[in-house]
Design a protein around this motif. Structure first.
Motif, PDB file in Angstrom:
ATOM      1  N   LYS A 441       0.828  -1.206   0.000  1.00 39.68           N
ATOM      2  CA  LYS A 441       0.000   0.000   0.000  1.00 39.68           C
ATOM      3  C   LYS A 441       0.863   1.257   0.000  1.00 39.68           C
ATOM      4  CE  LYS A 441      -3.846  -1.981   2.688  1.00 39.68           C
ATOM      5  NZ  LYS A 441      -3.255  -3.236   3.110  1.00 39.68           N
ATOM      6  N   ARG A 442       0.345   2.251  -0.674  1.00 38.12           N
ATOM      7  CA  ARG A 442       0.908   3.602  -0.581  1.00 38.12           C
ATOM      8  C   ARG A 442      -0.032   4.419   0.284  1.00 38.12           C
ATOM      9  NH1 ARG A 442      -0.174   8.007  -4.672  1.00 38.12           N
ATOM     10  NH2 ARG A 442       1.129   9.759  -4.016  1.00 38.12           N
ATOM     11  N   MET A 443       0.519   5.079   1.295  1.00 42.59           N
ATOM     12  CA  MET A 443      -0.338   5.731   2.274  1.00 42.59           C
ATOM     13  C   MET A 443       0.132   7.159   2.551  1.00 42.59           C
ATOM     14  SD  MET A 443      -0.659   2.486   4.881  1.00 42.59           S
ATOM     15  CE  MET A 443       1.112   2.329   5.029  1.00 42.59           C
ATOM     16  N   ALA A 444      -0.805   8.002   2.943  1.00 44.81           N
ATOM     17  CA  ALA A 444      -0.499   9.366   3.374  1.00 44.81           C
ATOM     18  C   ALA A 444      -0.565   9.381   4.894  1.00 44.81           C
ATOM     19  CB  ALA A 444      -1.493  10.347   2.770  1.00 44.81           C
ATOM     20  N   ASP A 445       0.574   9.616   5.509  1.00 35.58           N
ATOM     21  CA  ASP A 445       0.681   9.579   6.968  1.00 35.58           C
ATOM     22  C   ASP A 445       0.976  10.987   7.473  1.00 35.58           C
ATOM     23  OD1 ASP A 445       0.791   8.513   9.495  1.00 35.58           O
ATOM     24  OD2 ASP A 445       2.788   7.673   9.292  1.00 35.58           O
ATOM     25  N   ILE A 446       0.915  11.166   8.780  1.00 37.40           N
ATOM     26  CA  ILE A 446       1.184  12.480   9.360  1.00 37.40           C
ATOM     27  C   ILE A 446       2.618  12.926   9.093  1.00 37.40           C
ATOM     28  CG2 ILE A 446      -0.550  12.279  11.159  1.00 37.40           C
ATOM     29  CD1 ILE A 446       1.709  11.430  13.049  1.00 37.40           C
ATOM     30  N   GLU A 447       3.520  11.983   8.852  1.00 40.40           N
ATOM     31  CA  GLU A 447       4.913  12.311   8.623  1.00 40.40           C
ATOM     32  C   GLU A 447       5.285  12.256   7.143  1.00 40.40           C
ATOM     33  OE1 GLU A 447       7.383   9.980  11.144  1.00 40.40           O
ATOM     34  OE2 GLU A 447       6.556  10.817  12.981  1.00 40.40           O
ATOM     35  N   GLY A 448       4.268  12.247   6.284  1.00 41.45           N
ATOM     36  CA  GLY A 448       4.520  12.230   4.851  1.00 41.45           C
ATOM     37  C   GLY A 448       4.153  10.893   4.238  1.00 41.45           C
ATOM     38  N   PRO A 449       4.519  10.669   2.977  1.00 44.87           N
ATOM     39  CA  PRO A 449       4.193   9.401   2.309  1.00 44.87           C
ATOM     40  C   PRO A 449       4.853   8.224   3.024  1.00 44.87           C
ATOM     41  CG  PRO A 449       4.999  11.043   0.746  1.00 44.87           C
ATOM     42  CD  PRO A 449       5.266  11.588   2.098  1.00 44.87           C
ATOM     43  N   CYS A 450       4.123   7.144   3.158  1.00 44.23           N
ATOM     44  CA  CYS A 450       4.700   5.933   3.733  1.00 44.23           C
ATOM     45  C   CYS A 450       4.106   4.728   3.018  1.00 44.23           C
ATOM     46  CB  CYS A 450       4.463   5.856   5.241  1.00 44.23           C
ATOM     47  SG  CYS A 450       2.728   5.714   5.718  1.00 44.23           S
ATOM     48  N   TYR A 451       4.742   3.576   3.238  1.00 43.98           N
ATOM     49  CA  TYR A 451       4.383   2.384   2.476  1.00 43.98           C
ATOM     50  C   TYR A 451       4.331   1.172   3.392  1.00 43.98           C
ATOM     51  CZ  TYR A 451       5.445   5.529  -1.314  1.00 43.98           C
ATOM     52  OH  TYR A 451       5.440   6.606  -2.148  1.00 43.98           O
ATOM     53  N   GLU A 452       3.344   0.334   3.122  1.00 44.60           N
ATOM     54  CA  GLU A 452       3.256  -0.941   3.834  1.00 44.60           C
ATOM     55  C   GLU A 452       4.006  -1.980   3.010  1.00 44.60           C
ATOM     56  OE1 GLU A 452      -0.083  -3.620   6.087  1.00 44.60           O
ATOM     57  OE2 GLU A 452      -0.551  -2.967   4.064  1.00 44.60           O
ATOM     58  N   ILE A 453       5.078  -2.495   3.579  1.00 39.66           N
ATOM     59  CA  ILE A 453       5.937  -3.456   2.887  1.00 39.66           C
ATOM     60  C   ILE A 453       5.707  -4.836   3.484  1.00 39.66           C
ATOM     61  CG2 ILE A 453       8.327  -4.052   2.346  1.00 39.66           C
ATOM     62  CD1 ILE A 453       9.014  -1.092   2.597  1.00 39.66           C
ATOM     63  N   ALA A 454       5.611  -5.831   2.635  1.00 44.10           N
ATOM     64  CA  ALA A 454       5.352  -7.199   3.088  1.00 44.10           C
ATOM     65  C   ALA A 454       6.454  -8.128   2.621  1.00 44.10           C
ATOM     66  CB  ALA A 454       4.002  -7.691   2.565  1.00 44.10           C
ATOM     67  N   HIS A 455       6.714  -9.147   3.409  1.00 41.89           N
ATOM     68  CA  HIS A 455       7.622 -10.209   2.977  1.00 41.89           C
ATOM     69  C   HIS A 455       7.128 -11.518   3.567  1.00 41.89           C
ATOM     70  CE1 HIS A 455      10.053 -10.223   6.871  1.00 41.89           C
ATOM     71  NE2 HIS A 455       9.356  -9.113   6.956  1.00 41.89           N
ATOM     72  N   THR A 456       7.392 -12.594   2.868  1.00 36.41           N
ATOM     73  CA  THR A 456       6.910 -13.901   3.301  1.00 36.41           C
ATOM     74  C   THR A 456       8.086 -14.830   3.553  1.00 36.41           C
ATOM     75  OG1 THR A 456       6.757 -14.886   1.092  1.00 36.41           O
ATOM     76  CG2 THR A 456       4.864 -13.619   1.862  1.00 36.41           C
ATOM     77  N   SER A 457       7.872 -15.737   4.463  1.00 33.83           N
ATOM     78  CA  SER A 457       8.825 -16.816   4.685  1.00 33.83           C
ATOM     79  C   SER A 457       8.037 -18.077   4.934  1.00 33.83           C
ATOM     80  CB  SER A 457       9.745 -16.507   5.877  1.00 33.83           C
ATOM     81  OG  SER A 457       9.006 -16.466   7.069  1.00 33.83           O
ATOM     82  N   LYS A 458       8.706 -19.185   4.807  1.00 30.29           N
ATOM     83  CA  LYS A 458       8.020 -20.464   4.867  1.00 30.29           C
ATOM     84  C   LYS A 458       7.342 -20.691   6.197  1.00 30.29           C
ATOM     85  CE  LYS A 458       8.828 -25.409   4.077  1.00 30.29           C
ATOM     86  NZ  LYS A 458       9.828 -26.421   3.713  1.00 30.29           N
ATOM     87  N   PRO A 514      -3.188   7.870  -2.622  1.00 31.59           N
ATOM     88  CA  PRO A 514      -2.778   7.085  -1.450  1.00 31.59           C
ATOM     89  C   PRO A 514      -3.921   6.869  -0.476  1.00 31.59           C
ATOM     90  CG  PRO A 514      -2.071   9.357  -1.199  1.00 31.59           C
ATOM     91  CD  PRO A 514      -2.657   9.244  -2.577  1.00 31.59           C
ATOM     92  N   ILE A 515      -3.750   5.880   0.353  1.00 28.61           N
ATOM     93  CA  ILE A 515      -4.703   5.619   1.434  1.00 28.61           C
ATOM     94  C   ILE A 515      -4.375   6.548   2.598  1.00 28.61           C
ATOM     95  CG2 ILE A 515      -5.496   3.885   3.085  1.00 28.61           C
ATOM     96  CD1 ILE A 515      -4.600   1.765   1.029  1.00 28.61           C
ATOM     97  N   GLN A 516      -5.389   7.201   3.138  1.00 27.13           N
ATOM     98  CA  GLN A 516      -5.185   8.077   4.288  1.00 27.13           C
ATOM     99  C   GLN A 516      -5.036   7.216   5.550  1.00 27.13           C
ATOM    100  OE1 GLN A 516      -4.809  11.465   4.173  1.00 27.13           O
ATOM    101  NE2 GLN A 516      -4.890  11.211   1.945  1.00 27.13           N
ATOM    102  N   VAL A 517      -3.875   7.328   6.177  1.00 25.91           N
ATOM    103  CA  VAL A 517      -3.580   6.511   7.361  1.00 25.91           C
ATOM    104  C   VAL A 517      -4.114   7.189   8.615  1.00 25.91           C
ATOM    105  CG1 VAL A 517      -1.715   5.650   8.821  1.00 25.91           C
ATOM    106  CG2 VAL A 517      -1.559   5.447   6.355  1.00 25.91           C
ATOM    107  N   LYS A 518      -4.692   6.410   9.462  1.00 25.55           N
ATOM    108  CA  LYS A 518      -5.187   6.927  10.738  1.00 25.55           C
ATOM    109  C   LYS A 518      -4.062   6.870  11.764  1.00 25.55           C
ATOM    110  CE  LYS A 518      -9.837   5.487   9.591  1.00 25.55           C
ATOM    111  NZ  LYS A 518      -9.449   5.100   8.206  1.00 25.55           N
ATOM    112  N   SER A 519      -3.828   7.982  12.405  1.00 27.08           N
ATOM    113  CA  SER A 519      -2.726   8.070  13.366  1.00 27.08           C
ATOM    114  C   SER A 519      -3.149   7.718  14.777  1.00 27.08           C
ATOM    115  CB  SER A 519      -2.130   9.481  13.351  1.00 27.08           C
ATOM    116  OG  SER A 519      -3.111  10.433  13.727  1.00 27.08           O
ATOM    117  N   GLN A 520      -4.452   7.447  14.956  1.00 33.80           N
ATOM    118  CA  GLN A 520      -4.954   7.095  16.281  1.00 33.80           C
ATOM    119  C   GLN A 520      -5.958   5.958  16.168  1.00 33.80           C
ATOM    120  OE1 GLN A 520      -6.007  11.432  16.886  1.00 33.80           O
ATOM    121  NE2 GLN A 520      -5.552  10.900  19.023  1.00 33.80           N
ATOM    122  N   PHE A 521      -6.123   5.224  17.255  1.00 34.98           N
ATOM    123  CA  PHE A 521      -7.184   4.229  17.356  1.00 34.98           C
ATOM    124  C   PHE A 521      -8.450   4.917  17.877  1.00 34.98           C
ATOM    125  CE2 PHE A 521      -3.230   1.672  18.277  1.00 34.98           C
ATOM    126  CZ  PHE A 521      -3.172   1.092  17.017  1.00 34.98           C
ATOM    127  N   GLY A 522      -9.486   4.147  18.113  1.00 35.43           N
ATOM    128  CA  GLY A 522     -10.709   4.715  18.671  1.00 35.43           C
ATOM    129  C   GLY A 522     -11.654   5.246  17.610  1.00 35.43           C
TER     130      GLY A 522
END
Length: 979
Positions: A441-458, A514-522
């Motif tokens: 994912k490409r996301m817009a965060d409070i600290e600027g653009p950020c990305y969700e990176i994934a990796h897999t292992s067995k 980008p997806i707007q990222v939520k900086s808080q829960f609730g």
């Protein structure tokens, strides 16, 4: 010949003997220094219906059955397979072929063993020989047999660690089992050198993996590559050879086959055997493609010799047998074997990968095989041997891998590879990451653009982390970020990996906003949904909530474990008389999200305290935290910094804030804490990133806070502020009482803690989804409960924080009970709440400021700095008789803060030192002055403070008041005043 007589002839007198038993594909391996012990174990294996085997080599130690561990050998041996579909249909046919072969070379008759199906032939040697002495003869024996058409199993003869069946046991592959027996014994041992001399000397034998040195093996592994990721295509080496960048030896094999020596042919076969023929005209198997031009070509011989080759040969081997051809090769020194020129990545055929995890270990199986050595190779009859590791129950999960950016491919088996082509069109590939790695994912965060990176292992499945674009574009932070998240970044691959991630960023930018990222829960805006960990909960659905820079470290705290039903059972523990103090702490968790519906209130603290330990103060807190996730991670401790509590409150926003042991707080932070919870925002701070900017602050929180301690939170704050009335108005304090006694209760409490550790995170999503669906009704219930509390208690505005917390807790528990999450007696909890708030009121009233007492404290704190004198005194009195001495003083010392005219009981206080004294005790000067005016005949005036003394220094602004306005103390109050 019995078993011991036979083994004595073929085994060394020294070293470790190895016997193995195989049954149902499982192997047990044992080592002994005594041949008798080895035979006894073999007989036991046979009785237990295990196929019994022995190793032909004796070993240096009993740690493993590998060729490198072989000490010496005392026999040469062959294996001939017989039966339907085998090289020889009958044992008789095999025996005749063997006899013809050894007579051809005038070799003595071997000992022949009927293995139940095939035949084993042994030439016992005159003594034990080292592996280095034995191996050249054994490999030449294998090559001679293959050349002459004797159909042996080529994998057996030169294998120093080979296991074969033990005579006088049984072959349990057959039904009924057949006997393994000696058909004909040899006349005597042979001398190794004499045996070798009878074999042809012009044969260069085909090497097996065990014929390489450790250095050769390393080179060969590199040349061979990763089996799961590569395929080998003969068309690739042909194309490169035609372009002048291939292999001259392969070129010679195809264009000048009659000029090839036998060794050169086997070297070329070793490459061809490994390759498929995709792209080759006619699709002819590569081994025949390079052989068919030979004038005496035989398809059968080609296939037989190729079958005996176990590894592609090295460039050094090619060059040794045909010097000169490698000179001028563009690959000289760059590759280890021509097979590298055939290599091509296998690409994954599916976008789904199956990730395997393991459950319980089969302990019985593990114990049975704990002392076995690893199996290096299969037995003589290709018995299927399973890996000797503990077996575990597997769990499979399918994960879909997105399509990589252009120029990047996913090899079969996983990973990331970059594919390029040189100017001649040759394909070039480089693996830049061994695991599947991709940006989700490409996301817009409070600290600027950020990305969700994934990796897999067995074994771990898919794991994700969040990285800002700023982190990903700096070499140092890129390496640190990926390595800290278990993605190995080596200096040699860093540049390629950074370019790969940059390609993902470009691809995602082109795919949409980008997806707007939520900086808080609730609660989200207008309470449309509730964010909990990696979930955004709506009334009719649950969506994924991507982690942001501020929430990533907390996401895992909201995982689920165990079952909802088990969690409900542990919640029943609190449905006992007297446990309302713990129910209230637990219920803060249900009430916390409802604080958002109480206007003007951001938070209130419940402080359960007691100097005793082991009475369950913390357990109720754990229970409440378990509503939402892992209680051990959600509850913070008093020794953590206050800033960590503020961050947790801000990120959690509407989730309960639980802090264990606030007794560790210092007085000033304790006071600040009480106010900050009700403020709803943490104090403003500058960014810690070296930037001239304020730290980001999220939306205000509205929550319930639960704390425990060995002492009251307001008592701690009182050490900082003389009258912590403001703090007490924001804290609901209760003294914990001991409710559990004896071993039975102790065991029950221990069981509760064990169950909490195994069951959590189930109730919260169900509870909050119900609240969202029934928001209007929940708000009405909360408002009614709050109104009822105000009326029943005849509450004052200063009690608003207590009322808000109590209303949310009781309302939340009511909803939880309707949902079947708890089964507590809420009528008893209601009565306990009323009693608790009345106790808070009485405590707060006792903190009302007594202005006369405050002025008395000021007087006593400054006794040596106050002039005591009659109002009629003059400075003409030579003896100053009107000054009233106190102890040894008759004049103020150090400083001059007030004048007390004792005959009129008037006190004149200098304003600057009085303000300072009040500020040190956190009193407001304006409020104190108003009380002095109202209750002590106070007024502002100017006074000659030194009048009547020799230090008459002029007029000073003062507050004037009268002491002991009401000096009469009632008799019934006297004890209380004394106390």
């Amino acid at each position: 010949m019995n078993t011991k007589e036979f083994l004595t002839t073929v085994l060394s007198d020294e070293g470790y003997y190895c016997v193995a038993g195989i049954k149902n594909g499982k192997i047990k391996t044992k080592f002994y220094t005594s041949l008798d012990a080895a035979i006894e174990t073999a007989n036991n294996f046979d009785l237990e219906k295990h196929d019994a085997y022995f190793a032909l080599g004796s070993f240096v130690d009993g740690t493993n059955r590998k060729a490198e561990n072989v000490r010496d050998l005392k026999a040469l041996f062959l294996d001939l397979d017989c039966g339907e579909g085998k090289p020889y249909k009958t044992q008789q046919e095999a025996l005749l072929a063997l006899k013809d072969w050894y007579k051809k070379y005038d070799i003595p008759r071997p000992t022949v063993v009927n293995s139940g199906r095939g035949l084993h032939a042994y030439w016992s040697l005159d003594r034990a020989y080292t592996r280095e002495e034995w191996l050249p003869v054994a490999t030449n024996l294998k090559a001679t047999c293959l050349q002459d058409g004797l159909e042996i199993d080529p994998a057996v003869t030169s294998d120093a660690a080979r296991i074969l069946r033990i005579p006088n046991t049984h072959n349990f592959k057959d039904e009924p089992p057949t006997e393994v027996r000696i058909v004909s014994p040899a006349k005597g041992p042979v001398v190794l050198a004499e045996f070798a001399a009878k074999l042809p000397t012009d044969l260069i034998t085909v090497l097996s993996p065990r014929d390489y040195s450790s250095a050769d093996k390393s080179d060969m592994d590199n040349a061979k590559g990763n089996e799961s990721k590569y395929t080998y295509k003969f068309a690739n080496i042909l194309l490169k050879t035609a372009q002048g960048s291939g292999c001259a030896h392969i070129d010679k094999a195809i264009r000048k086959p009659d000029e090839l020596s036998y060794p050169e042919w086997t070297h070329a076969l070793s490459i061809a055997k490994r390759c498929d023929t995709d792209g080759v005209v006619g699709g002819l198997p590569a081994i025949h493609l390079i052989s068919k031009g030979y004038s005496e070509y035989s398809a059968d011989e080609t296939e037989k010799i190729a079958a005996s080759i176990e590894f592609p040969h090295l460039c050094t081997t090619f060059n040794n047998d045909c010097p000169g051809l490698c000179d001028g090769c563009p690959n000289n020194g760059k590759i280890k074997s021509p097979i590298t020129l055939c290599r091509e990545l296998k690409l994954a055929e599916s976008d789904e990968v199956e990730v395997q995890g393991y459950a319980e270990v089969d302990e019985d199986f593990y114990d049975e095989r704990a002392d076995e050595a690893p199996v290096e190779s299969p037995d003589a009859e290709s018995v299927e041997v399973q890996d000797a590791k503990p077996k575990k129950e597997s769990v499979l999960e399918k994960i879909k891998i997105p399509t990589y950016p252009d120029k990047y491919v996913r090899p079969e088996g996983g990973g990331v590879a970059k594919v390029m082509h040189d100017k001649e069109g040759n394909r070039e590939e480089v693996i830049i990451c061994p695991d599947n790695l991709y940006v989700k994912k490409r996301m817009a965060d409070i600290e600027g653009p950020c990305y969700e990176i994934a990796h897999t292992s067995k074994y771990e499945g898919e794991r994700t982390f969040v990285a800002s674009q700023k982190e990903l574009m700096s070499a140092e932070s890129f390496r640190a970020k990926l390595n800290s998240n278990d993605v190995l970044v080596l200096p040699s691959s860093q540049k390629e990996l950074m370019e790969y991630i940059a390609s993902w960023i470009i691809k995602l930018k082109e795919s949409g906003p980008p997806i707007q990222v939520k900086s808080q829960f609730g609660w989200t805006e207008n309470c449309k949904s509730f964010v909990l960990g990696d979930k955004e909960i709506f009334g009719n659905r649950i969506e994924h909530n991507p982690a942001g820079s501020r929430t990533a470290q907390y996401i895992h705290m909201f995982d689920k474990k165990g079952t909802l039903e088990e969690w409900k059972n542990l919640a029943k523990f609190y449905n006992k008389p007297g446990f309302e103090q713990h129910q209230y702490m637990f219920g803060l968790s249900f009430g916390s999200p409802l604080m958002e519906f109480v206007s003007g209130i951001s938070g209130c603290i419940y402080n359960l305290n007691s100097p005793e330990t082991g009475i369950g103060k913390t357990t109720g807190m754990w229970g409440g935290a378990s509503v939402w996730g892992n209680h051990k991670k959600l509850v913070i401790v008093g020794k953590d910094t206050p800033n960590s509590a503020w961050n947790r409150a801000e990120v959690g926003k509407n989730l309960p804030l639980y802090i264990d042991e606030v007794s560790n707080y210092k007085p000033e932070p304790a006071s600040d804490f009480c106010y900050a919870i009700s403020d709803g925002v943490q104090k403003n701070r500058m960014s810690n990133k070296g930037e001239n900017a304020e730290r980001f602050r999220g939306e205000p929180w509205s929550l319930n806070c639960g704390t425990t301690g060995n002492s009251s939170l307001t008592d701690i704050a009182g050490q900082y502020r003389s009258s912590p009335k403001g703090e007490s108005g924001r804290v609901v304090a209760a003294t914990a009482t001991r409710l559990l006694h004896g071993p039975k209760d102790t065991l029950e409490a221990n069981d509760l803690n064990d169950q909490l550790a195994e069951n959590y995170g189930h109730a919260g999503p169900l509870y909050i989804q119900h609240v969202i669906k029934n928001k209007v009704a929940v708000k009405e219930l909360l408002a009614d409960t709050r109104t009822k509390l105000i009326k029943v208690l005849n509450a004052e505005p200063q009690e608003r924080f207590w009322i808000a917390q109590a209303a949310t807790v009781h309302t939340g528990c009511t909803i939880a009970k309707e949902l079947g999450l708890i089964d507590w007696d809420l009528d008893k909890l209601w009565k306990w709440i009323l009693k608790l708030i009345k106790a808070q009121r009485a405590n707060l009233k006792g903190m009302d400021m007594d202005i006369e007492d405050l002025i008395s404290q000021f007087y006593m704190d400054n006794a040596r700095s106050i002039l005591r004198i009659n109002s009629t005194a003059t400075n003409t009195d030579p003896e100053l008789q009107n000054i009233i001495p106190i102890n040894m003083q008759d004049m103020p010392n150090y400083k001059f803060v007030a004048r007390h005219e004792v005959d009129t009981n008037k006190l004149f206080i200098r304003i600057p030192p009085f303000k300072q004294w009040l500020a040190e005790r956190k009193y407001t000067y304006a409020s104190v002055k108003a009380l002095i005016y109202g209750r002590m005949e106070g007024k502002s005036s100017k006074k000659r403070m030194g009048a009547g003394t020799k230090m008459d220094i002029g007029v000073t602004a003062v507050i004037e008041c009268t002491l002991n306005i009401n000096p009469t103390v009632r008799a019934e109050d006297s004890d209380e005043v004394e106390a």
